[in-house]
Design an enzyme around this catalytic site. Sequence first.
Site, PDB file in Angstrom:
ATOM      1  N   ASP B  91       0.846  -1.187   0.000  1.00 46.21           N
ATOM      2  CA  ASP B  91       0.000   0.000   0.000  1.00 46.21           C
ATOM      3  C   ASP B  91       0.884   1.241   0.000  1.00 46.21           C
ATOM      4  O   ASP B  91       1.849   1.329   0.766  1.00 46.21           O
ATOM      5  CB  ASP B  91      -0.913  -0.017   1.239  1.00 46.21           C
ATOM      6  CG  ASP B  91      -2.031   0.988   1.113  1.00 46.21           C
ATOM      7  OD1 ASP B  91      -3.065   0.639   0.520  1.00 46.21           O
ATOM      8  OD2 ASP B  91      -1.864   2.125   1.601  1.00 46.21           O
ATOM      9  N   ILE B  92       0.551   2.196  -0.867  1.00 45.27           N
ATOM     10  CA  ILE B  92       1.343   3.430  -0.930  1.00 45.27           C
ATOM     11  C   ILE B  92       0.999   4.292   0.289  1.00 45.27           C
ATOM     12  O   ILE B  92      -0.176   4.535   0.572  1.00 45.27           O
ATOM     13  CB  ILE B  92       1.036   4.219  -2.229  1.00 45.27           C
ATOM     14  CG1 ILE B  92       1.274   3.327  -3.447  1.00 45.27           C
ATOM     15  CG2 ILE B  92       1.876   5.486  -2.307  1.00 45.27           C
ATOM     16  CD1 ILE B  92       0.846   3.945  -4.762  1.00 45.27           C
ATOM     17  N   ASN B  99      -2.694  12.979  -4.098  1.00 48.84           N
ATOM     18  CA  ASN B  99      -3.881  13.416  -4.831  1.00 48.84           C
ATOM     19  C   ASN B  99      -4.295  14.833  -4.441  1.00 48.84           C
ATOM     20  O   ASN B  99      -4.602  15.661  -5.289  1.00 48.84           O
ATOM     21  CB  ASN B  99      -5.049  12.453  -4.562  1.00 48.84           C
ATOM     22  CG  ASN B  99      -5.024  11.265  -5.507  1.00 48.84           C
ATOM     23  OD1 ASN B  99      -4.494  11.354  -6.611  1.00 48.84           O
ATOM     24  ND2 ASN B  99      -5.573  10.151  -5.067  1.00 48.84           N
ATOM     25  N   ASP B 108      -2.437   9.280 -10.622  1.00 50.53           N
ATOM     26  CA  ASP B 108      -2.408   8.201 -11.611  1.00 50.53           C
ATOM     27  C   ASP B 108      -0.970   7.880 -12.040  1.00 50.53           C
ATOM     28  O   ASP B 108      -0.598   6.723 -12.212  1.00 50.53           O
ATOM     29  CB  ASP B 108      -3.230   8.591 -12.843  1.00 50.53           C
ATOM     30  CG  ASP B 108      -4.734   8.456 -12.584  1.00 50.53           C
ATOM     31  OD1 ASP B 108      -5.091   7.948 -11.499  1.00 50.53           O
ATOM     32  OD2 ASP B 108      -5.518   8.858 -13.461  1.00 50.53           O
ATOM     33  N   GLU B 134      -4.967   2.384  -4.004  1.00 46.91           N
ATOM     34  CA  GLU B 134      -3.504   2.463  -4.016  1.00 46.91           C
ATOM     35  C   GLU B 134      -2.882   1.201  -3.417  1.00 46.91           C
ATOM     36  O   GLU B 134      -1.756   1.204  -2.977  1.00 46.91           O
ATOM     37  CB  GLU B 134      -3.039   3.716  -3.276  1.00 46.91           C
ATOM     38  CG  GLU B 134      -3.257   3.713  -1.778  1.00 46.91           C
ATOM     39  CD  GLU B 134      -4.594   4.307  -1.351  1.00 46.91           C
ATOM     40  OE1 GLU B 134      -5.555   4.264  -2.138  1.00 46.91           O
ATOM     41  OE2 GLU B 134      -4.663   4.808  -0.209  1.00 46.91           O
TER      42      GLU B 134
END
Lengths: 276, 259
Positions: B91-92, B99, B108, B134
Amino acid sequence: MADVSTPSADLAQNASVPLKPLGKVVAVTSGKGGVGKTFVSANLAAALARRGMRVLVLDADLGLANLDVVLNLYPKITLHDVFTGKAKLEEAIIRAPGGFSVLLAGSGMVEYSRLTPEVRDDFLRIMNGLVPHYDIVLLDTGAGISDVVLFAVSLASEVIVVATPEPTSLTDAYATIKVLVGQQKRQVVRMVINQTARLGDGRAITVQLQQVLDRFVATDPTRPIKLVHMGDIPADPAVRQAVMRRQLLTLSMPGSPAAMAIGQLAQKVQDTVVPR
Amino acid sequence: MASPFTAPPIHLEQLRLEDAQALLSRDAHLALPPTDSPQEFLQCVIDGLCELSQKDPLTGLSNRRQFNAVLERTIDSVARSGDPALLLMIDIDHFKKVNDQYGHHAGDLVLKAVGDALATCVRPMDTVARFGGEEFSIVMPNCHTYFGSTIGERIRETLQALRISIGIGVEISITVSVGGAYAPEWVRSTAALWIERADLQLYQAKSNGRNQVRLDTQQEIFVSAEEKNMLFGHLALGEPAWIEGVNHDAAAAAMGQRV
Protein backbone atom coordinates in the site's frame (compact mmCIF):
# COMPACT_ATOMS: atom_id res chain seq x y z
CA MET A 1 -13.33 -40.18 31.16
CA ALA A 2 -9.91 -39.62 32.65
CA ASP A 3 -9.28 -43.32 32.35
CA VAL A 4 -5.67 -42.84 31.47
CA SER A 5 -3.03 -40.77 33.12
CA THR A 6 -2.05 -38.19 30.61
CA PRO A 7 1.71 -37.88 30.41
CA SER A 8 1.54 -34.23 29.52
CA ALA A 9 -0.52 -32.68 32.26
CA ASP A 10 1.70 -29.62 32.14
CA LEU A 11 0.26 -28.85 28.71
CA ALA A 12 -2.19 -26.55 30.39
CA GLN A 13 0.65 -24.18 31.16
CA ASN A 14 1.52 -23.84 27.53
CA ALA A 15 -0.54 -20.98 26.17
CA SER A 16 -0.41 -22.26 22.60
CA VAL A 17 -1.81 -25.63 23.60
CA PRO A 18 -4.16 -25.05 26.47
CA LEU A 19 -5.81 -28.43 26.29
CA LYS A 20 -5.50 -31.63 28.17
CA PRO A 21 -5.18 -34.63 25.88
CA LEU A 22 -7.94 -37.19 26.00
CA GLY A 23 -7.29 -40.82 26.84
CA LYS A 24 -8.08 -43.37 24.14
CA VAL A 25 -7.43 -40.75 21.49
CA VAL A 26 -4.55 -41.46 19.13
CA ALA A 27 -3.44 -38.92 16.56
CA VAL A 28 -2.02 -40.24 13.32
CA THR A 29 0.16 -37.60 11.75
CA SER A 30 3.13 -37.16 9.44
CA GLY A 31 5.49 -34.42 8.51
CA LYS A 32 5.15 -34.66 4.78
CA GLY A 33 1.98 -35.36 2.85
CA GLY A 34 1.58 -38.37 0.64
CA VAL A 35 3.27 -40.86 2.96
CA GLY A 36 0.12 -42.92 3.45
CA LYS A 37 -1.15 -41.38 6.65
CA THR A 38 -4.80 -41.75 5.77
CA PHE A 39 -4.17 -45.20 4.34
CA VAL A 40 -2.64 -46.22 7.67
CA SER A 41 -5.44 -44.62 9.72
CA ALA A 42 -8.21 -46.32 7.76
CA ASN A 43 -6.63 -49.74 7.57
CA LEU A 44 -5.43 -49.66 11.15
CA ALA A 45 -9.00 -48.81 12.15
CA ALA A 46 -10.30 -51.81 10.21
CA ALA A 47 -7.68 -54.09 11.75
CA LEU A 48 -8.52 -52.86 15.24
CA ALA A 49 -12.23 -53.34 14.57
CA ARG A 50 -11.43 -56.86 13.46
CA ARG A 51 -9.86 -57.41 16.85
CA GLY A 52 -13.20 -56.60 18.40
CA MET A 53 -12.61 -53.00 19.30
CA ARG A 54 -15.05 -50.16 18.89
CA VAL A 55 -13.15 -47.74 16.69
CA LEU A 56 -13.88 -44.22 15.48
CA VAL A 57 -11.78 -42.43 12.87
CA LEU A 58 -12.14 -38.69 12.85
CA ASP A 59 -11.12 -36.58 9.90
CA ALA A 60 -9.11 -34.13 11.93
CA ASP A 61 -7.84 -32.43 8.79
CA LEU A 62 -11.09 -30.50 8.78
CA GLY A 63 -12.36 -31.74 5.47
CA LEU A 64 -9.06 -31.71 3.67
CA ALA A 65 -8.09 -35.27 4.40
CA ASN A 66 -8.68 -37.95 1.84
CA LEU A 67 -10.49 -40.19 4.26
CA ASP A 68 -13.69 -39.97 2.23
CA VAL A 69 -11.74 -40.89 -0.89
CA VAL A 70 -9.91 -43.80 0.70
CA LEU A 71 -13.13 -45.20 2.15
CA ASN A 72 -15.28 -44.27 -0.83
CA LEU A 73 -17.80 -42.58 1.45
CA TYR A 74 -19.73 -39.45 0.66
CA PRO A 75 -22.09 -38.82 3.56
CA LYS A 76 -24.79 -36.18 3.36
CA ILE A 77 -24.22 -35.12 6.94
CA THR A 78 -20.76 -34.22 8.22
CA LEU A 79 -19.09 -32.61 11.19
CA HIS A 80 -19.62 -29.29 9.45
CA ASP A 81 -23.38 -29.71 9.84
CA VAL A 82 -22.87 -30.46 13.52
CA PHE A 83 -20.78 -27.31 13.90
CA THR A 84 -23.36 -25.20 12.15
CA GLY A 85 -26.17 -26.73 14.18
CA LYS A 86 -27.88 -28.35 11.19
CA ALA A 87 -27.50 -31.89 12.45
CA LYS A 88 -26.86 -33.90 15.57
CA LEU A 89 -23.53 -35.53 16.20
CA GLU A 90 -25.03 -39.02 15.99
CA GLU A 91 -26.29 -38.30 12.50
CA ALA A 92 -22.84 -37.43 11.22
CA ILE A 93 -21.19 -40.65 12.38
CA ILE A 94 -21.25 -43.27 9.67
CA ARG A 95 -20.26 -46.88 9.38
CA ALA A 96 -17.20 -47.55 7.25
CA PRO A 97 -16.72 -50.78 5.26
CA GLY A 98 -14.13 -52.06 7.74
CA GLY A 99 -16.60 -52.25 10.62
CA PHE A 100 -15.57 -49.04 12.30
CA SER A 101 -17.18 -45.62 12.61
CA VAL A 102 -16.13 -42.52 10.75
CA LEU A 103 -16.77 -38.87 11.33
CA LEU A 104 -15.96 -36.83 8.24
CA ALA A 105 -15.44 -33.13 8.54
CA GLY A 106 -17.10 -31.95 5.35
CA SER A 107 -15.66 -29.44 2.97
CA GLY A 108 -17.06 -26.41 4.76
CA MET A 109 -14.88 -27.09 7.77
CA VAL A 110 -11.93 -25.38 6.19
CA GLU A 111 -13.55 -22.15 7.33
CA TYR A 112 -12.86 -23.30 10.86
CA SER A 113 -9.18 -23.76 10.29
CA ARG A 114 -8.52 -20.40 11.90
CA LEU A 115 -9.19 -22.11 15.18
CA THR A 116 -10.74 -19.35 17.17
CA PRO A 117 -11.25 -20.16 20.85
CA GLU A 118 -14.92 -20.88 20.07
CA VAL A 119 -13.97 -23.43 17.43
CA ARG A 120 -11.54 -25.08 19.81
CA ASP A 121 -14.20 -25.28 22.48
CA ASP A 122 -16.76 -26.72 20.07
CA PHE A 123 -14.26 -29.26 18.85
CA LEU A 124 -13.28 -30.24 22.36
CA ARG A 125 -16.90 -30.54 23.41
CA ILE A 126 -17.59 -32.83 20.46
CA MET A 127 -14.55 -34.94 21.25
CA ASN A 128 -15.57 -35.21 24.88
CA GLY A 129 -18.95 -36.49 23.83
CA LEU A 130 -17.50 -39.03 21.45
CA VAL A 131 -14.67 -40.60 23.36
CA PRO A 132 -16.67 -42.55 25.96
CA HIS A 133 -18.47 -44.49 23.23
CA TYR A 134 -15.34 -46.03 21.73
CA ASP A 135 -12.40 -48.16 22.72
CA ILE A 136 -10.16 -46.00 20.57
CA VAL A 137 -10.52 -42.81 18.54
CA LEU A 138 -8.03 -42.28 15.71
CA LEU A 139 -7.47 -38.72 14.55
CA ASP A 140 -6.43 -38.60 10.93
CA THR A 141 -4.67 -35.25 10.98
CA GLY A 142 -3.49 -33.11 8.13
CA ALA A 143 0.05 -33.25 6.90
CA GLY A 144 2.58 -30.64 7.83
CA ILE A 145 2.59 -28.62 10.98
CA SER A 146 -0.32 -26.24 10.79
CA ASP A 147 -2.31 -24.91 13.70
CA VAL A 148 -5.04 -27.40 12.91
CA VAL A 149 -2.66 -30.34 13.01
CA LEU A 150 -1.07 -29.24 16.25
CA PHE A 151 -4.47 -28.65 17.76
CA ALA A 152 -5.71 -32.08 16.69
CA VAL A 153 -2.58 -33.77 18.00
CA SER A 154 -2.89 -31.86 21.27
CA LEU A 155 -6.22 -33.58 21.85
CA ALA A 156 -4.64 -37.00 21.72
CA SER A 157 -2.94 -38.88 24.50
CA GLU A 158 -0.79 -40.74 22.01
CA VAL A 159 0.66 -39.80 18.68
CA ILE A 160 1.72 -42.00 15.80
CA VAL A 161 3.97 -40.42 13.19
CA VAL A 162 3.88 -42.08 9.79
CA ALA A 163 6.95 -41.67 7.59
CA THR A 164 8.53 -43.33 4.60
CA PRO A 165 12.25 -44.02 4.21
CA GLU A 166 12.64 -41.08 1.82
CA PRO A 167 14.93 -38.32 3.09
CA THR A 168 12.25 -35.62 2.62
CA SER A 169 9.74 -37.63 4.61
CA LEU A 170 12.28 -38.30 7.36
CA THR A 171 13.25 -34.65 7.60
CA ASP A 172 9.63 -33.62 7.91
CA ALA A 173 8.85 -36.39 10.39
CA TYR A 174 11.83 -35.28 12.44
CA ALA A 175 10.69 -31.65 12.29
CA THR A 176 7.21 -32.70 13.39
CA ILE A 177 8.59 -34.64 16.33
CA LYS A 178 10.68 -31.64 17.31
CA VAL A 179 7.57 -29.48 17.45
CA LEU A 180 5.60 -32.10 19.36
CA VAL A 181 8.39 -32.34 21.89
CA GLY A 182 8.95 -28.60 22.09
CA GLN A 183 5.39 -27.30 22.07
CA GLN A 184 3.40 -30.15 23.52
CA LYS A 185 6.10 -31.49 25.82
CA ARG A 186 5.59 -34.97 24.51
CA GLN A 187 8.10 -37.55 25.56
CA VAL A 188 6.73 -40.57 23.75
CA VAL A 189 6.19 -40.56 20.00
CA ARG A 190 5.26 -43.71 18.13
CA MET A 191 6.63 -44.42 14.68
CA VAL A 192 5.19 -46.33 11.74
CA ILE A 193 7.45 -46.57 8.71
CA ASN A 194 5.50 -47.08 5.53
CA GLN A 195 6.77 -48.41 2.21
CA THR A 196 9.88 -50.06 3.54
CA ALA A 197 12.04 -52.07 1.16
CA ARG A 198 13.29 -54.71 3.58
CA LEU A 199 12.54 -56.21 6.90
CA GLY A 200 14.15 -54.18 9.64
CA ASP A 201 14.42 -50.98 7.61
CA GLY A 202 11.78 -49.26 9.69
CA ARG A 203 13.41 -50.10 12.99
CA ALA A 204 16.74 -48.83 11.66
CA ILE A 205 15.08 -45.56 10.68
CA THR A 206 13.50 -45.18 14.11
CA VAL A 207 16.89 -45.84 15.72
CA GLN A 208 18.42 -43.22 13.47
CA LEU A 209 15.74 -40.65 14.31
CA GLN A 210 16.15 -41.44 18.00
CA GLN A 211 19.86 -40.75 17.81
CA VAL A 212 19.38 -37.40 16.12
CA LEU A 213 16.71 -36.47 18.66
CA ASP A 214 18.97 -37.47 21.55
CA ARG A 215 21.74 -35.34 20.21
CA PHE A 216 19.85 -32.23 19.14
CA VAL A 217 16.51 -32.16 20.90
CA ALA A 218 16.51 -34.15 24.13
CA THR A 219 19.15 -32.03 25.77
CA ASP A 220 17.50 -32.16 29.17
CA PRO A 221 18.46 -35.54 30.70
CA THR A 222 15.46 -35.40 33.03
CA ARG A 223 13.15 -35.23 30.01
CA PRO A 224 14.22 -37.95 27.63
CA ILE A 225 12.34 -38.48 24.39
CA LYS A 226 11.34 -42.00 23.51
CA LEU A 227 10.54 -43.02 19.97
CA VAL A 228 8.63 -46.29 19.97
CA HIS A 229 8.85 -48.29 16.80
CA MET A 230 5.34 -49.59 16.19
CA GLY A 231 5.98 -51.35 12.93
CA ASP A 232 6.91 -51.31 9.29
CA ILE A 233 4.53 -51.56 6.38
CA PRO A 234 6.41 -53.04 3.45
CA ALA A 235 6.19 -51.54 -0.02
CA ASP A 236 3.54 -53.72 -1.60
CA PRO A 237 1.86 -53.44 -5.02
CA ALA A 238 -1.37 -54.58 -3.35
CA VAL A 239 -1.56 -51.21 -1.59
CA ARG A 240 -1.73 -49.32 -4.85
CA GLN A 241 -4.31 -51.72 -6.18
CA ALA A 242 -6.51 -51.29 -3.13
CA VAL A 243 -6.13 -47.51 -3.20
CA MET A 244 -7.02 -47.36 -6.89
CA ARG A 245 -10.07 -49.53 -6.31
CA ARG A 246 -10.85 -47.45 -3.25
CA GLN A 247 -11.05 -50.47 -1.04
CA LEU A 248 -9.50 -51.11 2.32
CA LEU A 249 -6.45 -53.26 1.84
CA THR A 250 -7.12 -55.18 5.03
CA LEU A 251 -10.50 -56.21 3.59
CA SER A 252 -9.79 -56.70 -0.08
CA MET A 253 -6.35 -58.31 0.19
CA PRO A 254 -5.95 -59.45 3.79
CA GLY A 255 -3.15 -61.85 2.87
CA SER A 256 -0.94 -59.23 1.26
CA PRO A 257 2.32 -58.38 3.07
CA ALA A 258 1.18 -54.82 3.80
CA ALA A 259 -2.17 -55.99 5.20
CA MET A 260 -0.40 -58.52 7.42
CA ALA A 261 1.90 -55.78 8.67
CA ILE A 262 -1.10 -53.59 9.49
CA GLY A 263 -2.59 -56.52 11.41
CA GLN A 264 0.58 -56.71 13.50
CA LEU A 265 0.51 -52.96 13.97
CA ALA A 266 -3.08 -53.20 15.23
CA GLN A 267 -2.05 -55.83 17.75
CA LYS A 268 0.76 -53.64 18.98
CA VAL A 269 -1.55 -50.64 19.22
CA GLN A 270 -4.07 -52.68 21.17
CA ASP A 271 -1.40 -54.03 23.49
CA THR A 272 0.53 -50.84 24.15
CA VAL A 273 -1.53 -47.79 23.34
CA VAL A 274 -5.08 -48.51 24.35
CA PRO A 275 -5.60 -48.12 28.07
CA ARG A 276 -7.30 -50.95 29.82
CA MET B 1 -28.26 -31.04 -44.87
CA ALA B 2 -25.49 -29.92 -42.55
CA SER B 3 -23.57 -32.71 -40.98
CA PRO B 4 -23.38 -32.49 -37.20
CA PHE B 5 -19.64 -32.89 -37.52
CA THR B 6 -18.97 -29.78 -39.57
CA ALA B 7 -19.49 -26.41 -37.99
CA PRO B 8 -21.43 -23.89 -40.07
CA PRO B 9 -19.21 -21.33 -41.80
CA ILE B 10 -18.63 -18.08 -39.96
CA HIS B 11 -19.64 -14.87 -41.70
CA LEU B 12 -17.79 -12.07 -39.99
CA GLU B 13 -20.05 -9.44 -41.57
CA GLN B 14 -23.03 -10.96 -39.77
CA LEU B 15 -21.40 -10.50 -36.35
CA ARG B 16 -21.48 -7.26 -34.44
CA LEU B 17 -17.79 -6.82 -33.76
CA GLU B 18 -17.53 -3.02 -33.81
CA ASP B 19 -17.46 -2.60 -30.03
CA ALA B 20 -14.93 -5.38 -29.57
CA GLN B 21 -12.70 -3.99 -32.33
CA ALA B 22 -12.90 -0.47 -30.94
CA LEU B 23 -12.09 -1.73 -27.46
CA LEU B 24 -9.12 -3.69 -28.70
CA SER B 25 -7.61 -0.95 -30.82
CA ARG B 26 -8.17 1.71 -28.18
CA ASP B 27 -7.34 -0.11 -24.94
CA ALA B 28 -5.11 -2.95 -26.02
CA HIS B 29 -3.51 -1.23 -29.02
CA LEU B 30 -3.99 -4.52 -30.76
CA ALA B 31 -3.77 -4.70 -34.53
CA LEU B 32 -6.16 -7.41 -35.64
CA PRO B 33 -5.12 -9.74 -38.47
CA PRO B 34 -6.78 -9.52 -41.91
CA THR B 35 -10.26 -10.96 -42.08
CA ASP B 36 -9.61 -13.53 -44.82
CA SER B 37 -9.35 -16.23 -42.14
CA PRO B 38 -12.46 -15.68 -39.99
CA GLN B 39 -11.35 -18.25 -37.48
CA GLU B 40 -7.95 -16.68 -36.95
CA PHE B 41 -9.52 -13.25 -36.80
CA LEU B 42 -12.06 -14.27 -34.17
CA GLN B 43 -9.46 -16.13 -32.15
CA CYS B 44 -7.44 -12.94 -32.08
CA VAL B 45 -10.48 -10.90 -30.97
CA ILE B 46 -11.29 -13.40 -28.23
CA ASP B 47 -7.68 -13.58 -27.02
CA GLY B 48 -7.49 -9.81 -27.00
CA LEU B 49 -10.70 -9.46 -25.00
CA CYS B 50 -9.59 -12.12 -22.51
CA GLU B 51 -6.34 -10.26 -22.07
CA LEU B 52 -8.18 -7.01 -21.54
CA SER B 53 -10.52 -8.56 -19.01
CA GLN B 54 -7.56 -9.56 -16.88
CA LYS B 55 -5.75 -6.24 -16.84
CA ASP B 56 -6.01 -3.13 -14.80
CA PRO B 57 -6.49 -0.34 -17.38
CA LEU B 58 -4.37 2.23 -15.58
CA THR B 59 -1.29 0.27 -14.60
CA GLY B 60 -1.43 -2.61 -17.07
CA LEU B 61 -0.99 -5.00 -14.14
CA SER B 62 -3.30 -7.93 -13.46
CA ASN B 63 -6.64 -6.77 -12.21
CA ARG B 64 -8.58 -8.10 -9.26
CA ARG B 65 -10.28 -10.77 -11.38
CA GLN B 66 -7.00 -12.21 -12.61
CA PHE B 67 -5.50 -11.88 -9.15
CA ASN B 68 -8.32 -13.95 -7.64
CA ALA B 69 -7.90 -16.64 -10.27
CA VAL B 70 -4.14 -16.83 -9.66
CA LEU B 71 -4.67 -16.92 -5.91
CA GLU B 72 -7.11 -19.83 -6.16
CA ARG B 73 -4.77 -21.72 -8.47
CA THR B 74 -1.84 -21.12 -6.14
CA ILE B 75 -3.81 -22.39 -3.15
CA ASP B 76 -4.57 -25.58 -5.07
CA SER B 77 -0.97 -26.13 -6.00
CA VAL B 78 0.28 -25.38 -2.49
CA ALA B 79 -2.17 -27.90 -1.05
CA ARG B 80 -0.91 -30.55 -3.45
CA SER B 81 2.80 -29.83 -3.61
CA GLY B 82 3.51 -28.19 -0.28
CA ASP B 83 5.73 -25.66 -2.02
CA PRO B 84 5.61 -22.43 -0.07
CA ALA B 85 3.84 -19.48 -1.71
CA LEU B 86 3.91 -15.89 -0.56
CA LEU B 87 1.22 -13.25 -0.86
CA LEU B 88 2.31 -9.64 -0.46
CA MET B 89 -0.04 -6.70 -0.02
CA ILE B 90 1.55 -3.34 -0.78
CA ASP B 91 0.00 0.00 0.00
CA ILE B 92 1.34 3.43 -0.93
CA ASP B 93 1.83 5.51 2.20
CA HIS B 94 -0.14 8.77 2.40
CA PHE B 95 -1.37 8.44 -1.17
CA LYS B 96 -4.24 10.77 -0.45
CA LYS B 97 -1.76 13.58 0.12
CA VAL B 98 -0.39 13.09 -3.41
CA ASN B 99 -3.88 13.42 -4.83
CA ASP B 100 -4.76 16.38 -2.66
CA GLN B 101 -1.53 18.23 -3.27
CA TYR B 102 -0.82 17.50 -6.94
CA GLY B 103 -4.17 16.37 -8.34
CA HIS B 104 -5.52 13.09 -9.57
CA HIS B 105 -3.45 13.01 -12.72
CA ALA B 106 -0.32 13.02 -10.58
CA GLY B 107 -1.91 10.29 -8.50
CA ASP B 108 -2.41 8.20 -11.61
CA LEU B 109 1.22 8.73 -12.63
CA VAL B 110 2.33 7.57 -9.20
CA LEU B 111 0.17 4.45 -9.43
CA LYS B 112 1.63 3.63 -12.85
CA ALA B 113 5.19 4.21 -11.68
CA VAL B 114 4.67 2.07 -8.61
CA GLY B 115 3.13 -0.70 -10.74
CA ASP B 116 6.08 -0.63 -13.15
CA ALA B 117 8.58 -0.65 -10.29
CA LEU B 118 6.85 -3.55 -8.53
CA ALA B 119 7.00 -5.62 -11.69
CA THR B 120 10.78 -5.18 -11.80
CA CYS B 121 11.18 -6.40 -8.21
CA VAL B 122 9.85 -9.91 -8.75
CA ARG B 123 10.20 -12.91 -11.04
CA PRO B 124 8.28 -13.26 -14.31
CA MET B 125 6.34 -16.15 -12.77
CA ASP B 126 4.95 -13.91 -10.03
CA THR B 127 1.66 -12.11 -10.47
CA VAL B 128 1.65 -8.40 -9.70
CA ALA B 129 -1.86 -7.04 -9.45
CA ARG B 130 -3.61 -3.83 -8.60
CA PHE B 131 -5.78 -4.91 -5.73
CA GLY B 132 -7.74 -1.69 -5.66
CA GLY B 133 -7.12 1.99 -5.05
CA GLU B 134 -3.50 2.46 -4.02
CA GLU B 135 -3.16 -1.12 -2.86
CA PHE B 136 -1.19 -3.68 -4.87
CA SER B 137 -0.70 -7.36 -4.36
CA ILE B 138 1.85 -9.91 -5.51
CA VAL B 139 1.34 -13.67 -5.59
CA MET B 140 4.64 -15.52 -5.51
CA PRO B 141 4.38 -19.25 -6.02
CA ASN B 142 7.26 -21.44 -4.97
CA CYS B 143 8.86 -18.76 -2.82
CA HIS B 144 10.78 -20.15 0.08
CA THR B 145 10.09 -18.81 3.54
CA TYR B 146 13.56 -17.41 4.09
CA PHE B 147 13.29 -15.21 0.98
CA GLY B 148 10.14 -13.45 2.13
CA SER B 149 11.66 -10.60 4.08
CA THR B 150 14.39 -10.09 1.46
CA ILE B 151 11.77 -9.61 -1.24
CA GLY B 152 9.65 -7.39 0.97
CA GLU B 153 12.65 -5.19 1.78
CA ARG B 154 13.71 -5.08 -1.86
CA ILE B 155 10.28 -3.76 -2.77
CA ARG B 156 10.27 -1.25 0.03
CA GLU B 157 13.76 0.07 -0.84
CA THR B 158 13.14 0.14 -4.59
CA LEU B 159 10.01 2.21 -4.16
CA GLN B 160 11.61 4.52 -1.63
CA ALA B 161 14.39 5.24 -4.12
CA LEU B 162 11.94 5.82 -6.97
CA ARG B 163 11.70 9.37 -8.30
CA ILE B 164 8.38 9.87 -10.00
CA SER B 165 8.09 12.68 -12.51
CA ILE B 166 4.61 14.20 -12.28
CA GLY B 167 5.23 17.25 -14.41
CA ILE B 168 8.06 19.26 -15.96
CA GLY B 169 10.71 19.55 -13.31
CA VAL B 170 8.47 18.10 -10.60
CA GLU B 171 9.59 14.84 -9.06
CA ILE B 172 8.13 13.26 -6.00
CA SER B 173 9.00 10.20 -4.00
CA ILE B 174 6.80 7.89 -2.01
CA THR B 175 7.12 5.05 0.44
CA VAL B 176 5.11 1.86 0.78
CA SER B 177 4.06 -0.47 3.55
CA VAL B 178 4.22 -4.16 2.86
CA GLY B 179 2.35 -6.98 4.56
CA GLY B 180 2.84 -10.61 3.65
CA ALA B 181 1.66 -14.09 4.48
CA TYR B 182 2.61 -17.55 3.30
CA ALA B 183 -0.05 -19.95 2.18
CA PRO B 184 -0.29 -22.64 4.84
CA GLU B 185 1.64 -25.53 3.39
CA TRP B 186 -0.21 -28.73 2.64
CA VAL B 187 -3.45 -27.14 3.72
CA ARG B 188 -6.20 -26.17 1.34
CA SER B 189 -6.92 -22.75 2.68
CA THR B 190 -9.21 -20.16 1.18
CA ALA B 191 -8.30 -17.03 -0.75
CA ALA B 192 -10.21 -14.89 1.75
CA LEU B 193 -8.26 -16.26 4.73
CA TRP B 194 -4.94 -15.82 2.98
CA ILE B 195 -5.68 -12.23 1.99
CA GLU B 196 -6.90 -11.54 5.51
CA ARG B 197 -3.62 -12.75 7.00
CA ALA B 198 -1.54 -10.64 4.62
CA ASP B 199 -3.83 -7.63 5.17
CA LEU B 200 -3.42 -7.93 8.91
CA GLN B 201 0.35 -7.66 8.48
CA LEU B 202 -0.10 -4.67 6.19
CA TYR B 203 -2.29 -3.03 8.80
CA GLN B 204 0.40 -3.62 11.42
CA ALA B 205 3.08 -2.18 9.14
CA LYS B 206 0.88 0.91 8.70
CA SER B 207 0.04 1.38 12.33
CA ASN B 208 3.66 0.85 13.29
CA GLY B 209 4.77 3.90 11.33
CA ARG B 210 4.59 2.89 7.62
CA ASN B 211 7.49 2.38 5.19
CA GLN B 212 8.13 -1.09 6.53
CA VAL B 213 7.65 -4.77 5.84
CA ARG B 214 5.70 -7.15 8.05
CA LEU B 215 5.39 -10.86 7.39
CA ASP B 216 3.13 -13.39 9.01
CA THR B 217 5.51 -15.62 10.89
CA GLN B 218 4.42 -19.15 10.29
CA GLN B 219 5.25 -22.06 12.43
CA GLU B 220 8.93 -22.20 11.54
CA ILE B 221 10.56 -25.54 11.98
CA PHE B 222 14.20 -25.45 11.39
CA VAL B 223 16.15 -28.60 10.69
CA SER B 224 19.83 -27.69 10.48
CA ALA B 225 22.28 -29.12 7.99
CA GLU B 226 23.97 -30.87 10.88
CA GLU B 227 20.76 -32.59 11.86
CA LYS B 228 20.01 -33.55 8.26
CA ASN B 229 23.50 -34.90 7.88
CA MET B 230 23.03 -37.11 10.88
CA LEU B 231 19.57 -38.14 9.72
CA PHE B 232 20.61 -39.41 6.34
CA GLY B 233 24.03 -38.07 5.54
CA HIS B 234 25.20 -41.62 5.03
CA LEU B 235 22.88 -41.87 2.04
CA ALA B 236 25.03 -39.38 0.18
CA LEU B 237 28.18 -41.04 1.42
CA GLY B 238 27.14 -44.31 -0.13
CA GLU B 239 26.77 -46.22 3.10
CA PRO B 240 23.03 -46.55 3.38
CA ALA B 241 22.06 -48.02 6.70
CA TRP B 242 18.61 -49.24 5.88
CA ILE B 243 18.41 -49.14 2.10
CA GLU B 244 21.06 -51.83 1.93
CA GLY B 245 19.71 -53.52 5.00
CA VAL B 246 23.10 -53.62 6.67
CA ASN B 247 23.76 -54.42 10.28
CA HIS B 248 22.01 -51.67 12.17
CA ASP B 249 24.23 -51.72 15.17
CA ALA B 250 27.24 -51.25 12.93
CA ALA B 251 25.49 -48.42 11.15
CA ALA B 252 24.56 -46.83 14.43
CA ALA B 253 28.11 -47.19 15.64
CA ALA B 254 29.40 -45.59 12.45
CA MET B 255 27.03 -42.67 12.98
CA GLY B 256 28.21 -42.34 16.53
CA GLN B 257 31.83 -42.13 15.44
CA ARG B 258 31.13 -39.39 12.95
CA VAL B 259 29.49 -37.37 15.65
